[in-house]
Design a protein around this motif. Structure first.
Motif, PDB file in Angstrom:
ATOM      1  N   ASP A   1      -0.785   7.584  13.643  1.00  0.00           N
ATOM      2  CA  ASP A   1      -1.810   6.712  14.398  1.00  0.00           C
ATOM      3  C   ASP A   1      -1.411   6.844  15.759  1.00  0.00           C
ATOM      4  OD1 ASP A   1      -3.273   4.788  15.936  1.00  0.00           O
ATOM      5  OD2 ASP A   1      -3.954   4.143  13.703  1.00  0.00           O
ATOM      6  N   ARG A   2      -1.669   7.527  16.861  1.00  0.00           N
ATOM      7  CA  ARG A   2      -1.118   7.847  18.045  1.00  0.00           C
ATOM      8  C   ARG A   2      -1.127   6.533  18.747  1.00  0.00           C
ATOM      9  NH1 ARG A   2      -1.445  13.176  20.273  1.00  0.00           N
ATOM     10  NH2 ARG A   2      -2.366  12.591  22.199  1.00  0.00           N
TER      11      ARG A   2
ATOM     12  N   LEU B   1       0.581   4.537   8.929  1.00  0.00           N
ATOM     13  CA  LEU B   1       0.092   4.627  10.488  1.00  0.00           C
ATOM     14  C   LEU B   1       1.076   5.742  11.083  1.00  0.00           C
ATOM     15  CD1 LEU B   1      -0.858   0.772  10.927  1.00  0.00           C
ATOM     16  CD2 LEU B   1      -2.380   2.824  10.339  1.00  0.00           C
TER      17      LEU B   1
END
Length: 391
Positions: free
Chosen positions: A54-55, A51
């Motif tokens: 993952d923003r 992740l």
């Protein structure tokens, strides 16, 4: 400090803010995924974990770290901090953050988890070395499945008490570590600009899975002396306020912070030397050892009495002095041990009203603890040193 390390201020200038998540409560500063540390051209702590890109997850971790406070009430400075790992482990999302806490110049490993969109801080441990956390190559990660370790890209092999440990994307498989006993850990480091020959054995000791935050459980052991020094000792007891490792409280902004990592917490150079056998009262003869270790506040020492049966007794820590003074209890009675480096032209003076010397030999005197305050002195050709006990 690692030879390839750069000052924390320079690290802060080199950090870039990541992208903001499309969330209504985006943090003012978003943590960088990864950390800008280079050994030559090798990124030592790149962004890792499934992740890391993952923003939304990065923003959620940033919000949680921004709200976190150390036991002394200090917060992390996000521009000089970074997410070292962000992914899924043990069936839950896991984030590991190297957090710079400028209030006392500290560096913390903050561990977070999430089962929905929000992350919460599960554990935060303070790195005891004056250098920054990311100068280390192995970081402890307790999870439900056991002790794991996050490794830098310099690590080519990791070995625990049972042998080699597999590492995937920087995070190791679980390692069985006792709760309150030491476990040996060894990392092999690749050849880099700072280590042209590499390092076959970067030795550490894990003080045990039961060591409570914010105490940092890994101790450097390049001299390979820590295991022998800690043999038979309960490391959780050593870390209490009465034990050697936990007995000297940290002072922050002029006040003692009992909840913070103690000033007596070990970094490395943990070793012991025998002071010989002693017989105290009706107790059987026991071996008296002197522990020594390096801390951020200098060298600390303590004594450990190892009876033939039953648990050892130990003193609180004493900062290194020419004349060391320790109190320890055996069979419900408290004794004072005076320890110094014996030399032909040095001697220890004990007040006449003090109880008889139960042990009296070069470098060691043991007496029963006096009811009132007593002052002992070490006389050398150059100077006389004084220590007061009791009262």
């Amino acid at each position: 400090m690692r030879p390839w390390a750069v000052p924390a201020a320079a690290l802060a200038l080199g950090l870039l803010a990541g992208g903001c998540a499309a969330a209504p409560a985006a943090p003012a500063t978003v943590l960088r995924a990864g950390f800008d540390t280079l050994d030559g051209t090798l990124p030592v702590w790149p962004a890792r974990g499934g992740l890391a890109g993952d923003r939304a997850a990065v923003a959620a971790v940033s919000r949680a770290v921004a709200a976190w406070r150390s036991p002394a009430g200090d917060g992390a400075y996000l521009p000089a901090s970074g997410i070292l790992w962000l992914g899924t482990a043990d069936g839950a999302r896991l984030a590991l953050v190297a957090a710079a806490v400028p209030g006392n110049g500290a560096s913390w490993l903050v561990q977070l988890s999430a089962r929905d969109s929000d992350f919460t801080v599960d554990r935060a441990v303070e790195y005891p070395d004056p250098g920054y956390l990311v100068y280390s190559d192995v970081l402890p990660v307790p999870l439900a499945s056991g002790r794991h370790y996050l490794t830098s890209t310099r690590v080519t092999r990791l070995a625990g008490p049972a042998g080699d440990v597999s590492v995937s994307d920087g995070l190791s498989a679980p390692v069985t570590v006792p709760a309150c006993a030491p476990a040996a850990l060894t990392a092999a480091l690749r050849a880099t600009d700072s280590l042209p020959q590499g390092k076959a054995a970067d030795r550490m000791i894990d003080l045990g899975a039961g060591i409570a935050a914010p105490r940092y459980p890994l101790v450097g052991d390049d001299s390979d002396t820590a295991r022998a020094a800690l043999k038979g000792l309960d490391t959780c007891s050593l870390g209490t306020r009465e034990g050697p490792f936990g007995s000297v409280e940290r002072r922050i902004a002029g006040r003692e912070e009992a909840a913070s990592m103690p000033a007596s917490w070990p970094i490395d150079r943990l070793a012991s030397r025998s002071l010989g056998d002693v017989t105290l009262g009706s107790n059987p003869s026991a071996e008296l050892d002197q522990l020594s270790w390096r801390t951020d506040s200098g060298v600390m020492t303590a004594v450990v009495l190892r009876p033939p049966t039953g648990p050892p007794s130990f003193s609180a820590a004493d900062r290194f002095n020419p004349l060391q003074s320790y109190e320890f209890e055996v069979g419900g009675r408290t004794y004072v041990a005076l320890v110094w480096r014996a030399a032909p032209d040095s001697s220890v003076s004990v007040p006449s009203e003090t109880a008889a010397r139960l042990v009296d030999r070069p470098g060691l005197v043991v007496v029963a603890k006096p009811a009132g305050e007593q002052t002992y002195s070490l006389v050398t050709p150059d100077k006389t040193y004084y220590r007061s006990v009791g009262g």
